[in-house]
Structures are given as structure tokens and as C-alpha cells.
Design a protein around this motif. Structure first.
Motif, PDB file in Angstrom:
ATOM      1  N   TRP A  72       4.546  19.910  10.901  1.00 57.61           N
ATOM      2  CA  TRP A  72       4.802  18.987  10.012  1.00 57.61           C
ATOM      3  C   TRP A  72       3.744  18.377   9.179  1.00 57.61           C
ATOM      4  O   TRP A  72       3.830  17.743   8.378  1.00 57.61           O
ATOM      5  CB  TRP A  72       5.392  17.604  11.051  1.00 57.61           C
ATOM      6  N   ASN A  74       1.327  19.492   7.082  1.00 58.42           N
ATOM      7  CA  ASN A  74       0.901  20.097   5.890  1.00 58.42           C
ATOM      8  C   ASN A  74       2.283  20.230   5.032  1.00 58.42           C
ATOM      9  O   ASN A  74       1.878  20.817   3.969  1.00 58.42           O
ATOM     10  CB  ASN A  74       0.259  21.316   5.929  1.00 58.42           C
ATOM     11  N   ARG A  75       3.637  19.666   5.360  1.00 51.86           N
ATOM     12  CA  ARG A  75       4.655  19.992   4.665  1.00 51.86           C
ATOM     13  C   ARG A  75       4.860  18.406   3.509  1.00 51.86           C
ATOM     14  O   ARG A  75       4.599  17.433   3.757  1.00 51.86           O
ATOM     15  CB  ARG A  75       5.883  19.876   5.473  1.00 51.86           C
ATOM     16  N   GLU A  76       5.230  19.018   2.531  1.00 55.09           N
ATOM     17  CA  GLU A  76       5.805  17.845   1.420  1.00 55.09           C
ATOM     18  C   GLU A  76       7.055  18.596   0.804  1.00 55.09           C
ATOM     19  O   GLU A  76       7.055  18.760  -0.282  1.00 55.09           O
ATOM     20  CB  GLU A  76       4.715  17.502   0.371  1.00 55.09           C
ATOM     21  N   ASP A  77       8.051  18.040   1.765  1.00 54.38           N
ATOM     22  CA  ASP A  77       9.183  18.842   1.177  1.00 54.38           C
ATOM     23  C   ASP A  77      10.543  18.148   1.042  1.00 54.38           C
ATOM     24  O   ASP A  77      11.578  18.337   0.984  1.00 54.38           O
ATOM     25  CB  ASP A  77       9.623  19.828   2.379  1.00 54.38           C
ATOM     26  N   ASN A  79      11.792  16.006   3.411  1.00 55.19           N
ATOM     27  CA  ASN A  79      12.655  16.001   4.467  1.00 55.19           C
ATOM     28  C   ASN A  79      12.072  14.665   5.254  1.00 55.19           C
ATOM     29  O   ASN A  79      11.026  14.082   5.277  1.00 55.19           O
ATOM     30  CB  ASN A  79      12.191  17.028   5.600  1.00 55.19           C
ATOM     31  N   THR A  82       9.523  14.625   7.923  1.00 55.72           N
ATOM     32  CA  THR A  82       8.298  14.871   7.396  1.00 55.72           C
ATOM     33  C   THR A  82       7.409  13.637   6.989  1.00 55.72           C
ATOM     34  O   THR A  82       6.336  13.274   7.402  1.00 55.72           O
ATOM     35  CB  THR A  82       8.223  16.084   6.166  1.00 55.72           C
ATOM     36  N   ASN A  86       4.150  12.000   8.880  1.00 55.49           N
ATOM     37  CA  ASN A  86       3.057  12.030   8.306  1.00 55.49           C
ATOM     38  C   ASN A  86       2.741  10.435   8.068  1.00 55.49           C
ATOM     39  O   ASN A  86       1.583   9.878   8.063  1.00 55.49           O
ATOM     40  CB  ASN A  86       3.052  12.569   6.943  1.00 55.49           C
TER      41      ASN A  86
END
Length: 194
Positions: A72, A74-77, A79, A82, A86
Motif C-alpha cells: 500500500w 507506494n501506490r497511488e491508484d 483505490n 490505498t 496512506n
């Protein structure tokens, strides 16, 4: 006082180890990793979204926090999980970590987990949610610090693996406050301490 809630996926025989992928947690020679994926459906996704939509801070053990950084951190999707992960303050219980700088909004709780979480719980602030971190949950349960459980009870047995309630713990009664069954037979049961 803050509430502590724990969400764990568990098999019928109580195993909580290695839900997500084959290599997730092979401690003790565990070879059944990845057992949970085939049970995902829209109902499970909706119910987990409902849980994550409540404002609160996160509480992790060192191992799960490190694993979640990969999944989770490093994701920027787009979602919602996420975004929640963050943005939330993430408290990490560890006796060995030097710092918690690897993931934004993380705070290291050094020392004995039951003591540091009891202090955190006594402070004013948002409720604390644990996702996974079975070792931490067992320690906090034994200290009487877990107020709520959301158990995702999967319709299978594995015969081996780390179980949720291993070791000494006090007699504790819970009330079933809600339950939902998914299309794949997972029972999502929510319990509150009496």
C-alpha cells in the motif's frame, strides 16, 4: 478512551497465517500461503470498504507494517483502501525497528506492545484498527485491550499454521453485533467485548 478493533481473516481451524500470497509468511515451514484470494467477492469488498470508511488510526506489528508498505505504501491508484492506508496515522509496535520513516504518517511505539498500546488507548484520539498482525492481536487480547473483532471466517481448514488464539489469555466474552455471509461462504462476524 480509544477503542481497539482487530480485523483478521481466519480459517475454520483458526489459522491466520499467510492469507494473501504463497510467500507472505512461511514461518514454521507453512506451505499454504495465499489461501484467502479465491474467496474474494463483491460482498467482501463492500464490507471491507465499510470498515475502512470509519475514521480511525491504524495499529500494526512490525512484520505486518513492513509487508503493508510494499502493498500500500507506494501506490497511488485511486483505490479507497490505498487512500485510507496512506492518510491514516499508523502506529507500529516493535522492539527492533529504529524508526518508522519508511511509510508516511507512521509512528513507532517501542518496547512492550501491551504497555505502549494501553497508554495510547488511554489518550484522547481516534479509535485504533488492527488489520492482520496476529501476534500483536494475541498479545493485546491477553492484556484485555481488544474491544472489537471483525473476523472473516473462511470455509476451509488447513491443519497447520499460526492460529489466532494460541497461548494464555483471560476468559473474555463477546457479543455478536453483526454478521454478513459472502457469496463464497465467508462469514464476516463482528463482535464487541461485553
Amino acid at each position: 478512551m480509544r477503542q481497539v478493533s482487530a480485523t483478521l481473516s481466519v480459517t475454520l481451524d483458526g489459522v491466520v497465517q499467510g492469507l494473501g500470497r504463497p510467500d507472505e509468511d512461511t514461518r514454521g515451514g507453512f506451505t499454504h500461503g495465499g489461501w484467502g484470494g479465491r474467496y474474494n467477492d463483491q460482498v467482501l469488498g463492500r464490507e471491507m470498504g465499510r470498515s475502512m470508511s470509519r475514521p480511525g488510526d491504524m495499529l500494526f506489528g512490525h512484520r505486518t507494517w513492513t509487508d503493508f508498505i510494499t502493498a500500500w505504501g507506494n501506490r497511488e491508484d485511486g483505490n479507497p483502501f490505498t487512500a485510507h492506508m496512506n492518510a491514516a496515522t499508523k502506529y507500529v509496535c516493535s522492539r527492533t525497528l529504529e524508526n518508522a520513516d519508511a511509510w508516511q504518517n507512521s509512528v513507532l511505539l517501542k518496547g512492550d506492545a501491551a504497555e505502549t498500546v494501553a497508554e495510547l488507548k488511554a489518550e484522547d484520539g481516534k479509535d485504533l484498527m488492527i488489520v492482520g498482525s496476529a501476534t500483536l492481536v494475541r498479545e493485546l487480547h491477553a492484556a484485555g485491550l481488544v474491544d472489537n473483532y471483525q473476523l472473516l471466517i473462511h470455509p476451509l481448514t488447513l491443519g497447520t499454521g499460526m492460529r489466532l488464539f494460541e497461548g494464555p489469555a483471560p476468559l473474555t466474552e463477546f457479543e455478536l453485533t453483526d454478521s454478513v455471509t459472502t457469496t463464497k461462504g465467508v462469514i464476516i462476524a463482528r463482535y464487541s467485548r461485553r
